[in-house]
Enzyme design. Structure first.
Site, PDB file in Angstrom:
ATOM      1  N   ASN A 113       0.877  -1.155  -0.180  1.00 15.50           N
ATOM      2  CA  ASN A 113      -0.085  -0.107  -0.150  1.00 15.50           C
ATOM      3  C   ASN A 113       0.869   1.026   0.087  1.00 15.50           C
ATOM      4  OD1 ASN A 113      -2.550  -1.187  -0.102  1.00 15.50           O
ATOM      5  ND2 ASN A 113      -2.034  -2.132   1.947  1.00 15.50           N
ATOM      6  N   SER A 114       0.484   2.232   0.859  1.00 21.60           N
ATOM      7  CA  SER A 114       1.311   3.484   0.902  1.00 21.60           C
ATOM      8  C   SER A 114       2.928   3.543   0.937  1.00 21.60           C
ATOM      9  CB  SER A 114       0.532   4.568   1.595  1.00 21.60           C
ATOM     10  OG  SER A 114      -0.666   4.889   1.099  1.00 21.60           O
ATOM     11  N   THR A 115       3.132   2.325   1.749  1.00 22.32           N
ATOM     12  CA  THR A 115       4.618   2.449   2.127  1.00 22.32           C
ATOM     13  C   THR A 115       5.523   2.288   0.723  1.00 22.32           C
ATOM     14  OG1 THR A 115       4.784  -0.170   2.331  1.00 22.32           O
ATOM     15  CG2 THR A 115       4.270   1.080   4.276  1.00 22.32           C
ATOM     16  N   TYR A 116       4.906   1.962  -0.368  1.00 24.58           N
ATOM     17  CA  TYR A 116       5.502   1.775  -1.631  1.00 24.58           C
ATOM     18  C   TYR A 116       5.833   3.007  -2.026  1.00 24.58           C
ATOM     19  CZ  TYR A 116       6.245   0.382  -6.526  1.00 24.58           C
ATOM     20  OH  TYR A 116       6.734   0.368  -7.745  1.00 24.58           O
ATOM     21  N   LYS A 117       5.081   4.125  -1.737  1.00 29.24           N
ATOM     22  CA  LYS A 117       5.373   5.444  -2.244  1.00 29.24           C
ATOM     23  C   LYS A 117       6.983   5.861  -1.725  1.00 29.24           C
ATOM     24  CE  LYS A 117       0.394   6.472  -1.692  1.00 29.24           C
ATOM     25  NZ  LYS A 117      -0.660   7.309  -0.782  1.00 29.24           N
TER      26      LYS A 117
END
Length: 589
Positions: free
Chosen positions: A393-397
């Site tokens: 999820n947003s940790t991939y950002k």
């Protein structure tokens, strides 16, 4: 995952069965009866891998070289630059729900059906086992000394020394052999009144051959596999042929003891039992002399055409069998590779300390990984959970930002992207964003747009360069990292953050620093906290919460990853709350 393995196993076993039938047909005149029967053992090989723990049987990595290499320790460069901003509301994590029309319980439903089928088949099998026990209880040990002497002579002929109970029973009408630890040969009552001495000899030799060839044990093995693969019609067909081949191999072994003039008499003895019903039906745990009319016909034809097997036939049989072994082994290897859905990271490090942090995770399934860069040591809570891959999820950002900078889609000076005009539920998203505001607000549309502006091949190359989880982007550009195909474990998150922090992959230093600045969150008492939360929301429920990052202070740098899972309320803020409690307890932040 288990369902995936079973599907692959069904495909591999189907190919193996087809191959065995094909080989038997093409080389029917070049295979001895014994080797034709032995071919079926290769089917058991192809049916087995799915039930062996992957740690004992892992061939998938052979076909995925370099995909799960462990990151080696790098330099411990300290980021001494002051933070460019601090996100006062960094614990806030905004996410959009994704719809999942395939219920999570689908695998559970399949497994439940499989278990119910096994229970039904097991009930039938237990019924057969009880019939065997009944036969054992009611059978009378034969006391006719002439018959006993004949039986002992047959044992001597086939070189069997162990004790075997010879008994007769009015519950059987055809000879049968059963019992692994204590073997019984049971014949119909008063058989000595209607069988000649020679016919009795043929029967004893046949039943003793089953014992000599360990057919009784193999009967139990095939019963177990039939229970496991009760849903697979080809397996049923294969085992039926296997039983016929076993009887034929046994017939041939007996005929090799007999003079050619006795072949016809042996065949007539078999026919005598053709119309005899055992009285207990098909007893799967026993080797029975009779069988279906089609099977007996096949055996009689083999007996009628029997010729002494030449050394050339034995040699050709061995060569053909070896060839099939190679083909089946290749199928199993490929099947293992296909079944490897890479849902778990294979982690092993002698410097790892496993801790009990259960008190911090009340109400959640979760794991926590901490890596001390200076001490080169891991501390892990929940060993299994720490290697289970889930959507980033947003940790991939964090890494998507780095990809955007490396490819020139954005730069530190020019990272502004125009709002796409779609009204999102979070007011912070409904405006133009640069990298820092997008990271602070976790603005998903911003990163989706960045993702779309980088070529898919370049994205894939970056992921493989980083060994990022399963590197699977099949979920579609802009979507694959949001509760979709891309998966990563907490241990890998920590390893990648460390590699990113020390720039082990040789990215441009100014790009690394820009991302570091964008994820800097807060500082207190000489410690700086950087990181990113992430939330997986499926069907309006928060099911997957992340907080990953690192703490810098005078003692060193500590990388961490916390992941929590639940049917609801498992989100980034909760993961951050748990993480901060643990870091505080450890005196790190």
């Amino acid at each position: 995952m288990f369902v995936n393995h079973v599907v692959i196993s069904v495909i591999v076993s189907s190919c193996t069965i087809t191959l065995i039938f094909l080989i038997r047909k093409v080389f029917r005149s070049h295979l001895s009866a014994k080797w034709k029967y032995n071919l079926w053992f290769l089917l058991l090989v192809s049916l087995t891998p799915v039930f062996i723990p992957k740690s004992f049987f892992d061939f998938g990595d052979i076909f995925a070289s370099g995909m799960i290499q462990r990151n080696e320790a790098g330099s411990s460069t300290f980021a001494a630059q002051a933070p460019t901003f601090e996100n006062a509301n960094w614990v806030q994590d905004l996410s959009l729900s994704v719809s999942r029309y395939t219920p999570d319980s689908l695998s559970t439903i399949f497994v439940s059906i499989w278990v119910v089928g096994m229970i039904i088949c097991a009930s039938i099998t237990i019924s057969a086992w009880l019939k065997i026990q009944q036969i054992k209880r009611t059978a009378s040990v034969i006391t006719n000394q002439e018959v006993i002497d004949l039986f002992e002579q047959c044992k001597k002929d086939v070189k069997i020394t162990r004790h075997i109970v010879l008994a007769e029973s009015n519950q059987v009408k055809s000879p049968m052999t059963f019992g692994v630890f204590k073997t019984y040969v049971v014949v119909p009552s008063h058989f000595d009144e209607w069988l000649s001495i020679n016919e009795m000899k043929y029967i004893f030799l046949h039943e003793l051959m089953h014992q000599k060839n360990h057919d009784i044990f193999m009967n139990y093995v095939t019963v177990v596999y039939q229970l496991l693969y009760w849903f697979h019609p080809l397996v049923w067909l294969a085992f039926r042929e296997m039983r016929v081949d076993r009887e034929i191999a046994c017939d041939v072994a007996v005929l090799n003891f007999l003079d050619k003039r006795n072949y016809l008499e042996y065949g007539h003895t078999i026919i005598k039992f053709l119309d005899q019903e055992s009285g207990v039906g098909n007893v799967v745990f026993a080797n029975q002399l009779n069988g279906s009319k089609k099977a007996v016909k096949k055996r009689i034809e083999k007996i009628a055409s029997h010729k002494a097997e030449s050394k050339l036939l034995q040699l050709k049989s061995t060569v053909i069998f070896s060839m099939v072994v190679v083909l089946v082994a290749s199928q199993v290897l490929v099947g293992s590779a296909l079944a490897d859905d890479r849902s778990r990271y294979h982690f092993q490090d002698d410097r790892t300390i496993y801790e009990d942090l259960d008190n911090y995770f009340r109400g959640f399934e979760g794991s926590f990984v901490l890596y001390d860069l200076k001490a080169d040591q891991y501390r892990i809570y929940n060993e299994a959970g720490s290697t289970q891959r889930v959507s980033p999820n947003s940790t991939y950002k964090v890494f998507l930002s780095l990809f955007g900078l490396e490819t020139g889609v954005i730069s530190r000076e020019d990272s502004l992207l125009k709002w796409d005009g779609i009204h999102y539920p979070y007011e912070q998203w409904n405006r133009d964003q640069d990298l820092f505001t997008a990271m602070r607000n976790s603005t998903t549309w911003y990163f989706k747009e960045m993702d779309k502006n980088i070529s898919p091949d370049m994205i894939q190359a970056f992921l493989e360069q980083l060994n990022y989880g399963n590197s699977n982007t099949s979920g579609g550009i802009g979507e694959y990292w949001i509760e979709s195909s891309l998966k990563i474990s907490p241990v890998e998150q920590v390893q990648l953050l460390k590699a990113f922090y020390t720039n082990e992959f040789g990215f441009q230093e100014n790009n690394i620093q820009t991302v570091k600045d964008s994820i800097r969150l807060s500082k207190k008492a000489g410690s700086i906290l950087s990181g990113k939360t992430g939330t997986g929301t499926v069907n309006q429920k928060d099911v997957n919460g992340w907080f990953v990052g690192y703490v810098e202070n005078e003692e060193g740098t500590y990388f961490f990853a916390t992941n929590i899972q639940n049917e609801d309320d498992a989100n980034g803020p909760k993961a951050a709350e748990i993480t901060l409690s643990i870091l505080k307890a450890k005196g790190l932040y």
